[in-house]
Design an enzyme around this catalytic site. Structure first.
Site, short mmCIF file in Angstrom:
data_model
loop_
_atom_site.label_atom_id
_atom_site.label_comp_id
_atom_site.label_asym_id
_atom_site.label_seq_id
_atom_site.Cartn_x
_atom_site.Cartn_y
_atom_site.Cartn_z
N ASP A 11 1.73 -1.91 1.28
CA ASP A 11 2.25 -2.99 1.33
C ASP A 11 2.94 -3.65 2.62
O ASP A 11 3.97 -4.25 2.56
CB ASP A 11 3.26 -3.72 0.03
CG ASP A 11 2.49 -3.18 -1.14
OD1 ASP A 11 1.45 -2.62 -1.14
OD2 ASP A 11 3.09 -3.29 -2.07
N HIS A 51 -1.34 -10.66 -5.85
CA HIS A 51 -1.06 -11.31 -7.10
C HIS A 51 -1.86 -12.62 -7.24
O HIS A 51 -1.82 -13.56 -6.24
CB HIS A 51 0.44 -11.74 -7.09
CG HIS A 51 1.31 -10.45 -7.07
ND1 HIS A 51 1.28 -9.43 -8.08
CD2 HIS A 51 2.58 -10.36 -6.53
CE1 HIS A 51 2.15 -8.54 -8.03
NE2 HIS A 51 2.94 -8.98 -7.11
N LYS A 109 -3.45 -4.16 -5.72
CA LYS A 109 -2.93 -4.00 -7.03
C LYS A 109 -2.03 -5.42 -7.44
O LYS A 109 -1.70 -6.27 -6.44
CB LYS A 109 -1.76 -2.91 -6.92
CG LYS A 109 -0.71 -3.24 -5.81
CD LYS A 109 0.06 -1.55 -5.61
CE LYS A 109 1.05 -2.14 -4.43
NZ LYS A 109 1.95 -2.88 -4.83
N CYS A 154 7.72 -0.45 -4.25
CA CYS A 154 6.42 -0.05 -4.21
C CYS A 154 6.22 1.47 -3.45
O CYS A 154 5.29 2.41 -4.00
CB CYS A 154 5.45 -0.96 -3.56
SG CYS A 154 5.27 -2.50 -4.71
#
Ligand code: VGL
Ligand code: ZN
Length: 201
Positions: A11, A51, A109, A154
Site C-alpha cells: 500500500d 475501496h 484488496k 496492513c
C-alpha cells in the site's frame, strides 16, 4: 538476492502519504529506500488498498460517526477511517516517485464494502484470499522481505498471514512507518517471538 526471496510492497499509495487523507507520518520517506533495493529482487509484488466509495470502513458511511471511532461491523471490530484509496482516485495511486516498473503483480484488496481488508493475503474475517500466497508459491518463493504502509495495520496483518502461510518473513525497518508507533513496537515484540520472522535493520 536469493532466487526464492520476493519483495512485498504494501500500500505505497498517495492516501497514506503525509499529505494524504489517511496520513502516515514519514510515509513518503520510505519511497527512496524502496527504490534503492527494488532491483535487487528476482520478484516484486505489491498490494493496493482499493475501496469502493461506499466502503464500510469509511466513517463518512456511518451517520454520526467520526474517523477513528471503533464500531462492531458485521461482528468484527472496525476502526472507522477517513475516506481513502477509493478505486481510480488519486489517493489510490502509488506514490508518483515509486519505481513501479519492477512490480510483476499487483494484488488489490478492500473491494467488498461489507468487510475491511488489511492483509494483502486475506480479508479481516479470513474468508476470501487475494491469491497472493498461491502466486508466490507458484513462483517458488519461500522468503519475503516486506516494506510499505502502514506498519501497524496492513503491514502487520500481511506479515501475520504470510507467517501463517508458511513463509519466512523479514520486515525492512527503514521501509515502513506506523500510524501509532507504540502499537507498532508492541506488534514487533510479538512478531519477534516467531522464529520465521526477522528484522532487516
Ligand atoms: C490501511 C487503514 C485502512 C493500511 C488501509 O494500508 O495500513 N490502514 N486501510
Ligand atoms: Zn483501507
Amino acid at each position: 538476492m536469493n532466487k526464492n526471496t520476493a519483495l512485498l510492497l504494501i500500500d505505497i499509495q498517495n492516501g497514506f502519504m503525509p499529505d494524504g487523507s489517511l496520513p502516515v507520518s514519514g510515509g513518503d520517506e520510505i519511497v527512496p529506500l524502496v527504490n534503492q533495493v527494488i532491483d535487487d529482487y528476482p520478484l516484486v509484488v505489491a498490494s493496493q488498498d482499493w475501496h469502493p466509495a461506499n466502503h464500510g470502513s469509511f466513517a463518512a458511511n456511518h451517520s454520526g460517526k467520526q474517523p477513528f471511532d471503533v464500531i462492531d461491523f458485521h461482528g468484527l471490530e472496525q476502526v472507522l477511517w477517513p475516506v481513502h484509496c477509493v478505486q481510480g482516485s488519486e489517493s489510490a495511486e502509488f506514490h508518483p516517485q515509486l519505481n513501479i516498473k519492477p512490480i510483476a503483480a499487483i494484488f488489490r484488496k478492500g473491494m467488498n464494502p461489507e468487510i475491511d481488508s488489511y492483509s494483502a493475503f486475506y480479508d479481516n474475517g479470513h474468508r476470501h484470499n487475494t491469491g497472493l500466497a498461491d502466486y508466490l508459491r507458484a513462483h517458488q518463493i519461500t522468503h519475503l522481505h516486506v516494506a510499505g504502509l502502514a506498519a501497524d495495520y496492513c503491514v502487520y496483518f500481511s506479515i501475520k498471514d504470510a507467517l501463517d502461510e508458511g513463509f519466512h518473513v523479514s520486515l525492512i525497518t527503514e521501509g515502513t512507518r506506523a500510524i501509532d508507533a507504540d502499537q507498532h513496537k508492541k506488534q514487533l515484540n510479538e512478531l519477534c517471538q516467531n522464529g520465521s520472522f526477522a528484522l532487516i535493520e
